[in-house]
Structures are given as structure tokens and as C-alpha cells.
Design a protein around this motif. Structure first.
Motif, short mmCIF file in Angstrom:
data_model
loop_
_atom_site.label_atom_id
_atom_site.label_comp_id
_atom_site.label_asym_id
_atom_site.label_seq_id
_atom_site.Cartn_x
_atom_site.Cartn_y
_atom_site.Cartn_z
N PRO A 18 11.42 1.59 8.90
CA PRO A 18 11.03 1.28 7.52
C PRO A 18 9.62 1.76 7.17
O PRO A 18 9.28 1.84 6.00
N LEU A 19 8.81 2.05 8.20
CA LEU A 19 7.44 2.48 7.95
C LEU A 19 7.33 4.00 8.03
O LEU A 19 8.23 4.68 8.52
N ARG A 20 6.19 4.52 7.56
CA ARG A 20 6.02 5.97 7.45
C ARG A 20 4.71 6.42 8.08
O ARG A 20 4.08 7.38 7.62
N CYS A 21 4.30 5.76 9.14
CA CYS A 21 2.98 5.98 9.74
C CYS A 21 2.71 7.46 10.03
O CYS A 21 3.53 8.12 10.67
N PRO A 22 1.57 7.98 9.60
CA PRO A 22 1.28 9.40 9.77
C PRO A 22 0.89 9.80 11.19
O PRO A 22 0.72 10.98 11.46
N TYR A 23 0.77 8.82 12.09
CA TYR A 23 0.47 9.13 13.49
C TYR A 23 1.67 8.89 14.40
O TYR A 23 1.55 8.92 15.63
N CYS A 24 2.84 8.67 13.83
CA CYS A 24 4.03 8.35 14.62
C CYS A 24 4.24 9.39 15.72
O CYS A 24 4.14 10.59 15.49
N GLN A 112 -1.79 -1.83 11.60
CA GLN A 112 -2.48 -0.63 11.15
C GLN A 112 -3.96 -0.87 10.81
O GLN A 112 -4.76 0.04 10.88
N ASP A 113 -4.30 -2.09 10.41
CA ASP A 113 -5.67 -2.44 10.02
C ASP A 113 -5.70 -3.95 9.83
O ASP A 113 -4.66 -4.62 9.94
N ALA A 114 -6.87 -4.50 9.54
CA ALA A 114 -6.98 -5.94 9.29
C ALA A 114 -6.78 -6.27 7.83
O ALA A 114 -6.27 -7.34 7.48
N ASP A 115 -7.21 -5.39 6.94
CA ASP A 115 -7.08 -5.61 5.51
C ASP A 115 -5.68 -5.22 5.05
O ASP A 115 -5.22 -4.11 5.34
N ALA A 119 -4.03 -1.53 5.48
CA ALA A 119 -2.93 -1.44 6.45
C ALA A 119 -1.67 -0.88 5.79
O ALA A 119 -0.99 -0.02 6.36
N ASP A 120 -1.37 -1.35 4.61
CA ASP A 120 -0.16 -0.89 3.92
C ASP A 120 -0.26 0.58 3.52
O ASP A 120 0.74 1.31 3.51
N LEU A 121 -1.47 1.03 3.20
CA LEU A 121 -1.66 2.44 2.88
C LEU A 121 -1.34 3.31 4.08
O LEU A 121 -0.66 4.34 3.96
N ILE A 122 -1.78 2.91 5.25
CA ILE A 122 -1.49 3.68 6.46
C ILE A 122 -0.01 3.64 6.79
O ILE A 122 0.59 4.66 7.14
N ALA A 123 0.59 2.47 6.66
CA ALA A 123 2.02 2.32 6.99
C ALA A 123 2.93 2.99 5.97
O ALA A 123 4.10 3.23 6.25
N GLY A 124 2.40 3.27 4.77
CA GLY A 124 3.23 3.86 3.74
C GLY A 124 4.18 2.88 3.09
O GLY A 124 5.11 3.28 2.38
N ARG A 125 3.92 1.57 3.30
CA ARG A 125 4.79 0.53 2.73
C ARG A 125 4.09 -0.81 2.86
O ARG A 125 3.29 -1.02 3.79
N GLU A 349 -13.48 16.23 1.77
CA GLU A 349 -12.45 17.22 2.05
C GLU A 349 -11.32 16.67 2.91
O GLU A 349 -10.48 17.42 3.40
N GLN A 350 -11.31 15.35 3.10
CA GLN A 350 -10.26 14.74 3.90
C GLN A 350 -8.89 14.97 3.27
O GLN A 350 -8.67 14.63 2.10
N PRO A 351 -7.94 15.54 4.00
CA PRO A 351 -6.61 15.75 3.43
C PRO A 351 -5.84 14.44 3.31
O PRO A 351 -6.13 13.46 4.00
N ALA A 352 -4.86 14.44 2.43
CA ALA A 352 -3.97 13.28 2.30
C ALA A 352 -3.04 13.22 3.50
O ALA A 352 -2.79 14.23 4.17
N TYR A 353 -2.52 12.03 3.78
CA TYR A 353 -1.57 11.88 4.87
C TYR A 353 -0.29 12.66 4.58
O TYR A 353 0.19 12.71 3.44
N VAL A 354 0.26 13.22 5.65
CA VAL A 354 1.65 13.69 5.62
C VAL A 354 2.46 12.56 6.22
O VAL A 354 2.46 12.35 7.43
N TYR A 355 3.13 11.80 5.37
CA TYR A 355 3.84 10.62 5.86
C TYR A 355 5.12 11.00 6.60
O TYR A 355 5.80 11.95 6.24
#
Length: 364
Positions: A18-24, A112-115, A119-125, A349-355
Motif C-alpha cells: 500500500p505504500l510507495r516508499c522511494p527507497y524500496c 519513515q519519520d516522527a512527524d 512521514a506520509d510524504l515519504i511513504a506516498g500515503r 535543485e533537489q529532485p522530486a521522489y520517483v515513487y
């Protein structure tokens, strides 16, 4: 020298999640093809007969499999120590009670994070609050809990908050694991790569946390591989400790080996685990030290049987040659390629995540 017996089977039951973590760590070419229940039960039988003592159910998200209870029960009946590695998005008290009744012995929950928003931004959900509830349910059920946090550029600066969350959850074990650049993390390298200062500050914070929390909680710091000058052994050494079984039945010596060029891996649909472990070309190719080339063969530090040449997948990715010394090693002629990957783009210049996404590569 006799072939060592495997200690663990990592059962990747599915690539669905269900998650879309970009470091999977799952391969970018995710597959929908999955072994059926009967085949998994046969694999579990064979693992126990081969001497495996620990079975980790993972994915993707193993809770997506409706037969998970049956697989846990089969493993427990064969006296295998069972660990559920989960996003916990779908883990509630009822499901946990069924799994515990089936014989589940340990749960690892990722954060993914404490906040919550971060955390939800990193998880994509939106998942953070459900993870918290699940982790607390594991504790309430009396099961050992591991909290896993994958660390990278976007959460390392929040390490004190994350450790505060960890302290509140009171797990038995903590993995503060810096991103290893496999699977989707390769596609997100520029977005995830931390600075040396971030790593130094975070490691110091973890050290202080260990001293403060005491021996009752085991706290692991998994170093950022690309910032090291000596490589780590891949899964304890290729074909020495672990069998990974992918959702489609491919048997692998490590989680990322399917991407190695020029290699074919046996499938549990066609071969027994014993044959795969002892006789397959894939599991024997990089086992031990005989395959090594220089500088590994005459390592100046004498680490041949400590790091076994490092990560074959990383060597292949950075040099094109899976036989090469892992470029993380300071003695590798390709070491500068690993050093160059430490370059971090400016904040603006940080790129957006590729989820992470699940792409069907087999007929539906």
C-alpha cells in the motif's frame, strides 16, 4: 570445504504494497506473478529440512497475502522462528491475534519519520498514525517488536525526534538503517543521498541515545555504505547464510541479485531448496573466495573472509562487472566512482521522489 548450511529464508510473498516508499529495495521491475499457497508450504518444508532456523515473511507487504496465517502456522509447526516484516498499514489487533495464534514470534514495523506529515510524504500515503497504532498493538499482544527507520537526506536532520518516537514505542530492537542504494533507491539517489555532516551528527545522536536508554533496547546503526572505505559482506557473504525467495519463486543469494547481468537464478517451482543451495551455479558463483580477482585476492587488510569482496550488485552497477571489487573499498581501482556518488545537489535543485509503483510484467 563443505557448503555452509543456510540460517534464514527471506520469503518475499508479494511485491504488492500500500505504500510507495522511494527507497524500496524491491526491484524497479516489480512483478505480479506469485507462488501459490501449496508451493510456499513445500518451500517451508524444504527450508526446515535444509537447516534453516529463521523465516522472515516480507514483501512488498506480506499482509496482502490472505494465506499468511497458514504460512506462519506451517513454519511454526516446523519450529522455524517467524518474523513478520511489515509496513503495518493493514495490521490491526484482530489480524495480529490470528497471526500470534498461528505461531508468529516477532514483528518488525517500519517508520519513515516522527512527524506525521513528513512521514506520509515519504511513504506516498497517509500511513503514520496507522503504523503507530499497529506498533502499540504488537506491544499489547506481548510480541517482540523491532522498529525500523530508513534514514536519508530528508529525515536525518530529524533524528532526535525520531529517537523520541522510538523511546515512546519501547521496542525490543531498533534498526536505524541508512539507505542502501538498491532497487528504487537507485532511481532516487540524488533525492536521498545525505551529506557527510548529516551522517556524523545522526550517528552521534544514536550513540547518545544508546547510552541514555541502556541495555534493555538493542539499537543498531546501519552505516551508509557509500560513505565507507571498506565494504560490508553481502548478506553475510554470498550463499553463506541466506536464501531469498522472490514472489515468483526465483531463489536469490541476496535481495537485489536478480538485476545482476549475465546470471540466471533457479526457481523453487523447478528445483528443491537443497539443490538450489548446494548445486546451483548461481549460489556457487561468488561463494567463498576462489572467484576473487585482485585486489580482493591478496587484500592488504586480509579481509577476504570478512567482507567477501563486498556487494556484487553494487560492483556490477558501478563498474559493469559483478566480479569487480566493490568500489566502496578504498583499494578498488574504481573507488572514485563510489566517492563521486556522495555528491549532494543543492537544496533548491533537489529532485522530486520517483515513487514506487507496481507495474504488471505478466499477463493479468
Amino acid at each position: 570445504m563443505p557448503t555452509p548450511r543456510p540460517l534464514s529464508l527471506i520469503a518475499e510473498l508479494t511485491h504488492r504494497c500500500p505504500l510507495r516508499c522511494p527507497y524500496c529495495s524491491n526491484p524497479v521491475d516489480l512483478r505480479r506473478d506469485e507462488l501459490d499457497t501449496a508451493t510456499w508450504l513445500r518451500v517451508i518444508d524444504q527450508a526446515a529440512a535444509l537447516g534453516v532456523v529463521q523465516l522472515a515473511f516480507t514483501g512488498g507487504e506480506p499482509l496482502a497475502r490472505h494465506d499468511l496465517d497458514d504460512l506462519v502456522r506451517a513454519a511454526a509447526e516446523r519450529e522455524l522462528y517467524t518474523n513478520l516484516i511489515t509496513s503495518a498499514f493493514a495490521l490491526d489487533a484482530d489480524r495480529l491475534a490470528r497471526l500470534r495464534s498461528a505461531g508468529l514470534e516477532h514483528v518488525q514495523v517500519s517508520f519513515q519519520d516522527a512527524d506525521p506529515a513528513r512521514a506520509d510524504l515519504i511513504a506516498g500515503r497517509r500511513a503514520h498514525e496507522r503504523k503507530l497504532a499497529a506498533a502499540r498493538a504488537v506491544k499489547d499482544a506481548g510480541l517482540p517488536l523491532t522498529v525500523n527507520v530508513v534514514l536519508h537526506r530528508h529525515n536525518l536532520d530529524h533524528i532526535e525526534e525520531i529517537l523520541g518516537l522510538v523511546a515512546d514505542l519501547e521496542p525490543d530492537r531498533v534498526e536505524m538503517a541508512n539507505v542502501q542504494y538498491e532497487g528504487w533507491a537507485v532511481a532516487n539517489h540524488a533525492a536521498l543521498m545525505p551529506t557527510a555532516e548529516q551522517l556524523k551528527n545522526a550517528e552521534a545522536a544514536v550513540r547518545r541515545f544508546r547510552e541514555r536508554i541502556g541495555p534493555g533496547m538493542r539499537v543498531l546503526w546501519v552505516a551508509s555504505d557509500l560513505y565507507e572505505d571498506v565494504p560490508q559482506p553481502c548478506m553475510g557473504g554470498w550463499g553463506r547464510q541466506t536464501i531469498v525467495c522472490a514472489p515468483d519463486g526465483a531463489a536469490l543469494p541476496c535481495l537485489s541479485a536478480s538485476g545482476l547481468p549475465g546470471m540466471e537464478f533457479p526457481n523453487v517451482r523447478d528445483h528443491s531448496l537443497e539443490w538450489i543451495w548446494e548445486r546451483s551455479e548461481a549460489f556457487n558463483r561468488f561463494r567463498g573466495t576462489d572467484w576473487m580477482r585482485e585486489p580482493c585476492r591478496s587484500c592488504p587488510l586480509g579481509r577476504q573472509e570478512e567482507d567477501y569482496g563486498g556487494c556484487r550488485c553494487q560492483a556490477a552497477r558501478l563498474t559493469g562487472d559483478p566480479y569487480a571489487t566493490d568500489p566502496v573499498c578504498g583499494f578498488s581501482p574504481h573507488h572514485q566512482r563510489a566517492v563521486d556518488l556522495r555528491t549532494v545537489p543543492p537544496e533548491e535543485e533537489q529532485p522530486a521522489y520517483v515513487y514506487r509503483t507496481l507495474r504488471s510484467t505478466t499477463p493479468s
